[in-house]
Design a protein around this motif. Structure first.
Motif, PDB file in Angstrom:
ATOM      1  N   LYS A   4       0.042  -1.304   0.456  1.00 53.26           N
ATOM      2  CA  LYS A   4      -0.141  -0.357   0.084  1.00 53.26           C
ATOM      3  C   LYS A   4       0.808   1.491   0.143  1.00 53.26           C
ATOM      4  O   LYS A   4       1.946   1.270   0.569  1.00 53.26           O
ATOM      5  CB  LYS A   4      -0.716  -0.436   1.212  1.00 53.26           C
ATOM      6  N   PHE A   6       0.979   5.194  -0.175  1.00 52.97           N
ATOM      7  CA  PHE A   6       0.469   6.545  -0.137  1.00 52.97           C
ATOM      8  C   PHE A   6       1.473   7.569  -0.546  1.00 52.97           C
ATOM      9  O   PHE A   6       2.961   7.868   0.224  1.00 52.97           O
ATOM     10  CB  PHE A   6       0.335   7.063   1.513  1.00 52.97           C
ATOM     11  N   GLY A  39      -4.555  13.595  -1.515  1.00 56.10           N
ATOM     12  CA  GLY A  39      -2.775  12.614  -2.262  1.00 56.10           C
ATOM     13  C   GLY A  39      -3.244  11.811  -2.963  1.00 56.10           C
ATOM     14  O   GLY A  39      -4.959  11.259  -3.391  1.00 56.10           O
ATOM     15  N   LYS A  40      -3.040  10.356  -3.114  1.00 53.26           N
ATOM     16  CA  LYS A  40      -2.975   9.275  -4.000  1.00 53.26           C
ATOM     17  C   LYS A  40      -2.604   8.202  -3.088  1.00 53.26           C
ATOM     18  O   LYS A  40      -1.830   8.432  -2.293  1.00 53.26           O
ATOM     19  CB  LYS A  40      -1.776   9.527  -5.397  1.00 53.26           C
ATOM     20  N   TYR A  41      -3.701   7.242  -3.486  1.00 50.63           N
ATOM     21  CA  TYR A  41      -3.429   6.221  -2.466  1.00 50.63           C
ATOM     22  C   TYR A  41      -3.182   4.789  -3.924  1.00 50.63           C
ATOM     23  O   TYR A  41      -3.782   4.624  -4.740  1.00 50.63           O
ATOM     24  CB  TYR A  41      -4.506   5.324  -2.071  1.00 50.63           C
ATOM     25  N   LEU A  42      -1.910   3.535  -3.607  1.00 45.74           N
ATOM     26  CA  LEU A  42      -2.149   2.920  -5.097  1.00 45.74           C
ATOM     27  C   LEU A  42      -1.863   1.602  -3.679  1.00 45.74           C
ATOM     28  O   LEU A  42      -1.139   1.399  -2.907  1.00 45.74           O
ATOM     29  CB  LEU A  42      -0.483   2.986  -5.459  1.00 45.74           C
ATOM     30  N   GLU A  43      -2.525   0.221  -5.084  1.00 41.64           N
ATOM     31  CA  GLU A  43      -2.239  -0.622  -3.722  1.00 41.64           C
ATOM     32  C   GLU A  43      -1.729  -1.577  -5.028  1.00 41.64           C
ATOM     33  O   GLU A  43      -1.767  -1.907  -6.038  1.00 41.64           O
ATOM     34  CB  GLU A  43      -3.898  -1.984  -3.887  1.00 41.64           C
ATOM     35  N   LEU A  44      -0.541  -2.389  -4.647  1.00 36.27           N
ATOM     36  CA  LEU A  44      -0.461  -3.621  -5.923  1.00 36.27           C
ATOM     37  C   LEU A  44       0.317  -4.859  -4.643  1.00 36.27           C
ATOM     38  O   LEU A  44       0.519  -4.537  -3.898  1.00 36.27           O
ATOM     39  CB  LEU A  44       0.477  -3.043  -6.858  1.00 36.27           C
ATOM     40  N   ARG A  57      12.355  -2.714  -3.438  1.00 31.73           N
ATOM     41  CA  ARG A  57      11.839  -2.553  -5.367  1.00 31.73           C
ATOM     42  C   ARG A  57      10.927  -1.465  -4.949  1.00 31.73           C
ATOM     43  O   ARG A  57      11.041  -0.504  -6.663  1.00 31.73           O
ATOM     44  CB  ARG A  57      11.918  -2.992  -5.625  1.00 31.73           C
ATOM     45  N   GLU A  60      12.544   1.988  -5.163  1.00 32.97           N
ATOM     46  CA  GLU A  60      12.954   2.555  -6.479  1.00 32.97           C
ATOM     47  C   GLU A  60      11.356   2.881  -7.628  1.00 32.97           C
ATOM     48  O   GLU A  60      11.657   3.654  -7.485  1.00 32.97           O
ATOM     49  CB  GLU A  60      13.751   1.475  -6.687  1.00 32.97           C
ATOM     50  N   MET A  61      10.541   2.277  -7.634  1.00 27.96           N
ATOM     51  CA  MET A  61       9.460   2.361  -8.512  1.00 27.96           C
ATOM     52  C   MET A  61       8.920   3.844  -7.980  1.00 27.96           C
ATOM     53  O   MET A  61       8.607   4.994  -8.657  1.00 27.96           O
ATOM     54  CB  MET A  61       8.170   1.431  -7.918  1.00 27.96           C
ATOM     55  N   LYS A  64      11.271   6.526  -8.944  1.00 23.59           N
ATOM     56  CA  LYS A  64      11.477   6.805 -10.794  1.00 23.59           C
ATOM     57  C   LYS A  64      10.126   7.456 -11.350  1.00 23.59           C
ATOM     58  O   LYS A  64      10.086   8.104 -12.233  1.00 23.59           O
ATOM     59  CB  LYS A  64      11.704   5.466 -10.975  1.00 23.59           C
ATOM     60  N   LEU A  65       8.677   6.845 -10.471  1.00 28.15           N
ATOM     61  CA  LEU A  65       7.207   7.005 -11.674  1.00 28.15           C
ATOM     62  C   LEU A  65       6.132   7.544 -10.795  1.00 28.15           C
ATOM     63  O   LEU A  65       5.991   8.435 -10.745  1.00 28.15           O
ATOM     64  CB  LEU A  65       7.315   5.324 -12.434  1.00 28.15           C
ATOM     65  N   LEU A  66       6.101   6.731  -9.449  1.00 24.50           N
ATOM     66  CA  LEU A  66       4.865   6.924  -8.633  1.00 24.50           C
ATOM     67  C   LEU A  66       4.271   8.652  -7.805  1.00 24.50           C
ATOM     68  O   LEU A  66       4.018   9.095  -8.373  1.00 24.50           O
ATOM     69  CB  LEU A  66       4.480   6.052  -7.573  1.00 24.50           C
ATOM     70  N   ARG A  75       4.866   7.073   1.737  1.00 27.04           N
ATOM     71  CA  ARG A  75       5.069   5.923   2.189  1.00 27.04           C
ATOM     72  C   ARG A  75       4.774   4.873   1.875  1.00 27.04           C
ATOM     73  O   ARG A  75       3.866   4.871   1.513  1.00 27.04           O
ATOM     74  CB  ARG A  75       5.331   6.407   4.197  1.00 27.04           C
TER      75      ARG A  75
END
Lengths: 84, 84
Positions: A4, A6, A39-44, A57, A60-61, A64-66, A75
């Motif tokens: 997760k 944030f 803000g943004k919230y991502l799950e992967l 990793r 790094e993501m 570089k991108l998120l 965090r």
């Protein structure tokens, strides 16, 4: 491993989206609300041999991108689970 | 009281933003990533006489404005702190 993430604007960076939400809440009668920040919230799911490897990793993501690290902080939390 | 709200699409709802992020991560070499879901993250301060009162108000805000409960789920965390 489930992740997760944030992402929020750094303190001091103007947040027009947060301000708009705050105004809408006040209009709806939620006057007790202040200091809304959006803000943004991502799950992967990430496949990694170990927890430290996954953390590296994901960091790094984000760099570089998120996240845009000039104006955003991020965090993340890792948890064991399906998807890897 | 400080509140953190996490809004994500319900399972089964198509998430084109998440898919786009996933593709970008793969393009950058992060092939170990799957199942990216994009959502919203809000932080705010709420002034309430008690924790249960704050929870009830935040739930009301989410149902009325912040989340689209037809396609989105939300959860939130309260913590004591400044801003109230």
């Amino acid at each position: 491993m489930r992740v997760k993430i944030f992402i929020s604007l750094k303190n001091g960076v103007l947040d027009p989206q947060g301000k708009a939400i705050e105004r809408s809440l006040h209009t709806l009668g939620f006057d007790e609300v202040q200091d809304v920040r959006a803000g943004k919230y991502l799950e992967l799911a990430v496949d990694a041999p170990s927890r430290p490897a996954a953390e590296a990793r994901v960091r790094e993501m984000c760099d570089k991108l998120l996240a845009n690290t000039v104006i955003e902080d991020y965090r993340f939390e890792l948890s064991d689970g399906d998807g890897d």
